[in-house]
Design a protein around this motif. Structure first.
Motif, short mmCIF file in Angstrom:
data_model
loop_
_atom_site.label_atom_id
_atom_site.label_comp_id
_atom_site.label_asym_id
_atom_site.label_seq_id
_atom_site.Cartn_x
_atom_site.Cartn_y
_atom_site.Cartn_z
N ALA A 68 0.83 -1.21 0.00
CA ALA A 68 0.00 0.00 0.00
C ALA A 68 0.86 1.25 0.00
CB ALA A 68 -0.92 -0.03 1.22
N LEU A 69 1.95 1.24 0.75
CA LEU A 69 2.86 2.39 0.80
C LEU A 69 3.48 2.64 -0.57
CD1 LEU A 69 4.42 4.58 2.27
CD2 LEU A 69 6.04 2.83 3.04
N ALA A 70 3.87 1.57 -1.26
CA ALA A 70 4.46 1.72 -2.59
C ALA A 70 3.45 2.35 -3.56
CB ALA A 70 4.92 0.37 -3.11
N ARG A 71 2.19 1.91 -3.49
CA ARG A 71 1.16 2.49 -4.35
C ARG A 71 0.94 3.96 -4.05
NH1 ARG A 71 -4.14 0.47 -3.92
NH2 ARG A 71 -4.45 1.19 -6.06
N VAL A 74 3.85 6.02 -5.51
CA VAL A 74 3.73 6.12 -6.97
C VAL A 74 2.69 7.17 -7.35
CG1 VAL A 74 2.92 4.90 -9.03
CG2 VAL A 74 4.55 3.80 -7.48
N SER A 75 1.57 7.18 -6.64
CA SER A 75 0.53 8.16 -6.90
C SER A 75 1.03 9.58 -6.67
CB SER A 75 -0.69 7.88 -6.01
OG SER A 75 -1.70 8.84 -6.20
N ALA A 76 1.76 9.78 -5.58
CA ALA A 76 2.27 11.11 -5.26
C ALA A 76 3.25 11.61 -6.32
CB ALA A 76 2.95 11.09 -3.89
N VAL A 77 4.14 10.74 -6.77
CA VAL A 77 5.12 11.12 -7.80
C VAL A 77 4.41 11.42 -9.11
CG1 VAL A 77 7.07 10.30 -9.20
CG2 VAL A 77 7.03 9.89 -6.72
N ARG A 78 3.43 10.59 -9.47
CA ARG A 78 2.68 10.81 -10.71
C ARG A 78 1.99 12.17 -10.70
NH1 ARG A 78 -0.72 6.85 -10.28
NH2 ARG A 78 -2.53 8.09 -9.66
N CYS A 79 1.59 12.62 -9.52
CA CYS A 79 0.87 13.90 -9.41
C CYS A 79 1.79 15.06 -9.07
CB CYS A 79 -0.25 13.78 -8.38
SG CYS A 79 -1.57 12.66 -8.89
N THR A 221 -2.60 21.84 -14.48
CA THR A 221 -2.13 23.10 -15.06
C THR A 221 -0.65 23.11 -15.36
OG1 THR A 221 -1.80 24.10 -12.87
CG2 THR A 221 -3.95 24.42 -13.91
N VAL A 222 0.13 22.26 -14.68
CA VAL A 222 1.58 22.21 -14.90
C VAL A 222 1.98 20.91 -15.60
CG1 VAL A 222 3.84 22.18 -13.79
CG2 VAL A 222 2.02 23.63 -12.87
N LEU A 223 1.39 19.80 -15.20
CA LEU A 223 1.79 18.48 -15.69
C LEU A 223 0.95 18.00 -16.86
CD1 LEU A 223 2.25 16.78 -12.20
CD2 LEU A 223 4.02 17.82 -13.64
N GLY A 224 -0.03 18.77 -17.27
CA GLY A 224 -0.86 18.36 -18.40
C GLY A 224 -1.57 17.05 -18.15
N THR A 225 -1.35 16.09 -19.03
CA THR A 225 -2.03 14.80 -18.92
C THR A 225 -1.17 13.74 -18.25
OG1 THR A 225 -1.24 14.14 -21.12
CG2 THR A 225 -3.39 15.22 -21.01
N LEU A 226 -0.01 14.10 -17.71
CA LEU A 226 0.86 13.09 -17.11
C LEU A 226 0.24 12.41 -15.89
CD1 LEU A 226 4.37 14.79 -17.44
CD2 LEU A 226 3.33 13.04 -18.91
N PRO A 227 -0.43 13.15 -14.98
CA PRO A 227 -1.07 12.44 -13.87
C PRO A 227 -2.23 11.56 -14.33
CG PRO A 227 -0.74 14.76 -13.34
CD PRO A 227 -0.50 14.60 -14.81
N SER A 228 -2.95 12.01 -15.34
CA SER A 228 -4.06 11.25 -15.90
C SER A 228 -4.49 11.91 -17.20
CB SER A 228 -5.25 11.21 -14.93
OG SER A 228 -6.38 10.64 -15.56
N ALA A 229 -4.74 11.05 -18.21
CA ALA A 229 -5.24 11.55 -19.49
C ALA A 229 -6.76 11.43 -19.56
CB ALA A 229 -4.60 10.79 -20.65
N SER A 230 -7.39 11.17 -18.44
CA SER A 230 -8.84 10.99 -18.41
C SER A 230 -9.56 12.13 -19.10
CB SER A 230 -9.31 10.88 -16.95
OG SER A 230 -10.71 10.78 -16.88
#
Length: 392
Positions: A68-71, A74-79, A221-230
């Motif tokens: 769970a910590l690893a997930r 990963v979420s924090a870095v993606r965002c 606004t900064v990362l575009g679609t990198l956190p999610s392309a939804s």
């Protein structure tokens, strides 16, 4: 504290920094659900940047605490959280479990210390999942029941969706609790979110409930679609086809995930609020489809024929143009999705956000201003690949 990379108004910046600077009075322990999702992941980063990591606990699914910590990291870095800072997220920030699941006795004791809950967890995929109502209604109610008699809880912030209003509203949808009557919906997801809002109020009237309803959340606004392309792939399809069933003057109420997260974080920790229901939306500043097409022309350095309306029966041809005739499965998926999203676009809704603007000085960056970042981060990524964000 908060890291600013985008041109927001001074008032909006100051309003975000001031309430969480220093001691954050009254915020003893924050429980966040859905932290591995799109809005939840950005909320995770926002709360960490606000200096609340040592008071933050995230309910995360996992085979173990380490998993769970690893997930979560990963979420924090993606965002957008730097990897070095993500490593500071530790086991004390994790509670392994699911929204409606059982928890060990030690974690039940941790729940008794929670002063603020931000519930972002939900089943939100476009295809109707058999467990959608269970997750979004039954499990959410069961989760809320854990706090119904809490002496330490000061706020239970539930993240809903603006489209929970249904399809029978006027062009300007107001910020207010829903009535108990029947409503029509395009997808089961929005119906489930409306139902759980109602049941939370009826079942747990003493819960310090605040409902937040984001509108259409697209990009960062900064990362575009990198956190999610939804959802951004839909704009790419419509831009390429230059046809859709909605009028060019129809508005699409879009906000970025990071502006959405900042607003939710503020509403969660602000000591007092004037209301118990808020829209996180572009409101009267929502762009039209024509303005979005124009902004995409500028961002891509292209132009084409004038945008025009089409009929639903034309979606098949549009989908085939996107994927080619040798990928009929993906084409059918795009056609199905376009039918769903067309239903939303045809409503021409703008979600009133005057409460939020007055409460926290909310000034979101317009979609047309950060759309170029979404285009930039989509280069080299196929539309079918981006669709996976909405069809997990």
């Amino acid at each position: 504290m908060f890291a600013w990379h985008t041109p927001l108004s001074n008032a909006w910046q100051d309003s975000l920094v001031a309430p969480v600077r220093g001691e954050a009075p009254g915020v003893d322990r924050v429980l966040l659900t859905g932290a591995t999702g799109f809005i939840g992941g950005n909320l995770l980063v926002t709360l960490i940047n606000a200096g609340l990591l040592d008071r933050l606990v995230c309910l995360v699914r996992g085979a173990s605490v380490a998993d769970a910590l690893a997930r979560l990291r990963v979420s924090a870095v993606r965002c957008g959280l730097p990897h070095s800072r993500a490593l500071r997220i530790g086991e004390s920030n994790v509670m392994v479990g699911e929204l409606g699941g059982e928890l060990p006795e030690a974690d039940e004791a941790r729940l008794a210390e929670i002063s603020h809950v931000i519930n972002c967890a939900a089943q939100a995929s476009l295809p109707t999942q058999p467990d959608m109502a269970d997750t979004n209604v039954r499990d959410t109610l069961r989760f809320a029941s854990r706090f119904s008699g809490s002496r330490s809880l000061r706020r239970f912030l539930h993240v809903s969706t603006a489209m929970a209003c249904g399809t029978q509203c006027g062009a300007n949808v107001q910020e207010s609790p829903f009535g108990y009557g029947e409503s029509q919906h395009i997808v089961p997801y929005t119906r489930s979110k409306r139902e759980v809002e109602r049941l939370l109020r009826v079942t747990y009237p003493r819960l310090p409930l605040v409902v937040v309803r984001p509108s259409i959340v697209v990009g960062h606004t900064v990362l575009g679609t990198l956190p999610s392309a939804s959802l951004f792939w839909v704009f790419r399809v419509v831009h390429g086809a230059r046809r859709f069933t909605a009028r060019a003057m129809n508005r699409l109420d879009v906000v970025s995930a990071d502006d959405c997260a900042r607003a939710i974080a503020l509403l969660a920790v602000k000591p007092t609020l004037a209301f118990d229901t808020y829209h996180v939306s572009a409101g009267t500043e929502a762009p039209t489809i024509g303005q979005i097409i124009g902004a995409m022309d500028e961002a891509t350095g292209t132009s084409g024929r004038r945008y025009s309306m089409c009929r639903v029966r034309d979606f098949g041809a549009i989908a085939r143009d996107v994927v080619g005739r040798d990928r009929s499965g993906s084409g059918r998926l795009i056609e199905h999705a376009l039918r769903r999203y067309a239903g939303f676009a045809e409503l021409d809704y703008a979600f009133d956000n005057r409460r939020l603007r007055k409460e926290i000085g909310f000034e979101p960056l317009p979609f047309t201003d950060y759309l170029s970042e979404c285009v930039r981060t989509s280069r080299g990524v196929g539309i079918v690949e981006q669709m996976r964000w909405d069809f997990k």
